[in-house]
Scaffold this motif. Sequence first.
Motif, PDB file in Angstrom:
ATOM      1  N   PRO A   1       9.523   4.020   4.141  1.00 33.69           N
ATOM      2  CA  PRO A   1       8.828   3.770   5.401  1.00 33.69           C
ATOM      3  C   PRO A   1       7.621   2.837   5.291  1.00 33.69           C
ATOM      4  O   PRO A   1       7.104   2.357   6.295  1.00 33.69           O
ATOM      5  CB  PRO A   1       8.362   5.176   5.807  1.00 33.69           C
ATOM      6  N   GLY A   2       7.177   2.588   4.087  1.00 36.39           N
ATOM      7  CA  GLY A   2       5.987   1.764   3.891  1.00 36.39           C
ATOM      8  C   GLY A   2       5.236   2.255   2.669  1.00 36.39           C
ATOM      9  O   GLY A   2       5.749   3.060   1.888  1.00 36.39           O
ATOM     10  N   THR A   3       4.024   1.769   2.501  1.00 40.82           N
ATOM     11  CA  THR A   3       3.222   2.190   1.363  1.00 40.82           C
ATOM     12  C   THR A   3       1.759   2.202   1.782  1.00 40.82           C
ATOM     13  O   THR A   3       1.433   1.867   2.926  1.00 40.82           O
ATOM     14  CB  THR A   3       3.450   1.262   0.154  1.00 40.82           C
ATOM     15  N   VAL A   4       0.890   2.589   0.883  1.00 38.05           N
ATOM     16  CA  VAL A   4      -0.540   2.552   1.181  1.00 38.05           C
ATOM     17  C   VAL A   4      -1.152   1.384   0.414  1.00 38.05           C
ATOM     18  O   VAL A   4      -0.577   0.897  -0.563  1.00 38.05           O
ATOM     19  CB  VAL A   4      -1.258   3.872   0.814  1.00 38.05           C
ATOM     20  N   ASN A   5      -2.300   0.934   0.858  1.00 34.45           N
ATOM     21  CA  ASN A   5      -2.952  -0.181   0.196  1.00 34.45           C
ATOM     22  C   ASN A   5      -4.256   0.290  -0.438  1.00 34.45           C
ATOM     23  O   ASN A   5      -5.113   0.841   0.233  1.00 34.45           O
ATOM     24  CB  ASN A   5      -3.226  -1.319   1.183  1.00 34.45           C
ATOM     25  N   CYS A   6      -4.358   0.044  -1.724  1.00 32.05           N
ATOM     26  CA  CYS A   6      -5.497   0.561  -2.489  1.00 32.05           C
ATOM     27  C   CYS A   6      -6.152  -0.570  -3.289  1.00 32.05           C
ATOM     28  O   CYS A   6      -5.685  -0.902  -4.386  1.00 32.05           O
ATOM     29  CB  CYS A   6      -5.049   1.678  -3.416  1.00 32.05           C
ATOM     30  N   PRO A   7      -7.208  -1.159  -2.756  1.00 30.03           N
ATOM     31  CA  PRO A   7      -7.844  -2.281  -3.442  1.00 30.03           C
ATOM     32  C   PRO A   7      -8.764  -1.835  -4.578  1.00 30.03           C
ATOM     33  O   PRO A   7      -9.241  -0.698  -4.619  1.00 30.03           O
ATOM     34  CB  PRO A   7      -8.683  -2.937  -2.339  1.00 30.03           C
ATOM     35  N   ILE A   8      -9.024  -2.779  -5.461  1.00 29.12           N
ATOM     36  CA  ILE A   8     -10.121  -2.676  -6.419  1.00 29.12           C
ATOM     37  C   ILE A   8     -11.234  -3.562  -5.866  1.00 29.12           C
ATOM     38  O   ILE A   8     -11.001  -4.733  -5.566  1.00 29.12           O
ATOM     39  CB  ILE A   8      -9.719  -3.187  -7.819  1.00 29.12           C
ATOM     40  N   VAL A   9     -12.420  -2.994  -5.699  1.00 27.56           N
ATOM     41  CA  VAL A   9     -13.540  -3.758  -5.164  1.00 27.56           C
ATOM     42  C   VAL A   9     -14.700  -3.743  -6.145  1.00 27.56           C
ATOM     43  O   VAL A   9     -14.808  -2.835  -6.981  1.00 27.56           O
ATOM     44  CB  VAL A   9     -14.024  -3.213  -3.794  1.00 27.56           C
ATOM     45  N   VAL A  10     -15.553  -4.750  -6.016  1.00 25.70           N
ATOM     46  CA  VAL A  10     -16.772  -4.787  -6.818  1.00 25.70           C
ATOM     47  C   VAL A  10     -17.968  -4.882  -5.877  1.00 25.70           C
ATOM     48  O   VAL A  10     -17.874  -5.428  -4.776  1.00 25.70           O
ATOM     49  CB  VAL A  10     -16.777  -5.970  -7.813  1.00 25.70           C
ATOM     50  N   ASN A  11     -19.076  -4.324  -6.321  1.00 24.77           N
ATOM     51  CA  ASN A  11     -20.322  -4.422  -5.574  1.00 24.77           C
ATOM     52  C   ASN A  11     -20.764  -5.887  -5.561  1.00 24.77           C
ATOM     53  O   ASN A  11     -20.838  -6.527  -6.614  1.00 24.77           O
ATOM     54  CB  ASN A  11     -21.372  -3.534  -6.238  1.00 24.77           C
TER      55      ASN A  11
END
Length: 338
Positions: A228-238
Amino acid sequence: MKNGLKTLALTALAASIASEGFAEEWNVSVWGKRRAFTEHVEKLAELVSEKTNGEFTMNVSYGGLSKNRENLDNISIGAFEMAQFCAGYHRDKNRTITVLELPFIGVSNLEEEVAVSHAVYAHPAVQEEMAQWNAKLLMTSPMPQYNIVGTGDPRTKLADFEGMRVRATGGLGKAFEAVGAVPTSVTSAEAYQAMESGVVDTVAFAQHAHLSFGTINQATWWTANLNPGTVNCPIVVNIDSYEGLSDEHREALDSSVDEAIAHYLDNYGKLLAKWDEVLAEKNVEKVMLPEEELAAFRAKAADPIRAEWIADMEAQNLPGQELYDLVMETLKKERASN
């Protein structure tokens, strides 16, 4: 004479510091345990350290710095320099990237997931929204299409989803709700207990998470083709931390992203290749829903939820239609290039 010696000593110290470089140490907040979902973070840390001869190091913490739902908040105040989070944890804080969590957008493999994610991350409206949290999007954590595990009789028809309590977040939760299921957004770490205690009947995860969080150990069946789809999980930096890096260290970080993603894709590919063996080993039935049932699911969930999402974004002066079109155009280009 003393002044001359002092000047010589200071000059020697400055030369020593310049030759050794400036040590930079970052703390990175992820959760759970080391698994396919975090391999690009581990590889990034390894590459950055290698390229800077150990001058720039990253300490990857699995839950020791923050709860996963609080990683973005803690990035915003500079509690640590880098973090992973999932858009569905706080949709109001990262509205624009939730386009990537719309159900049935048609992404068929991890390479396409990387392409559409990074295209969306580069959009000015997305960068502007994330900057409100002092966060710079560095790279995605590409995951395959989610599928559900459950106990008892397999759910092989859309009618079987009526009243089904499912652990599903974001756009996936909305998709299941559209066909009569009851979604709950317990965290990944809480999914096993929720399943064990009967809070949920089923859990929607990518393969690595069914393994890492143990839900596959309770399952008697798994939907192989629901997708059905997926989730989106980013890596972020300050942002402040990123801008405070020396040119050399920033280059080491930026230039390591593609290689870290390539490592992730290779590692995840090996897991997917062994998935059927895992199912057999754990005696989990592989359920294939008939195409007419899948078509009915898409009709109820895909178009209405997409239209609602675009209208909601536009009402908030965000380029909803433009972001959705960007995803579709990127998919087309990615497939043409392959």
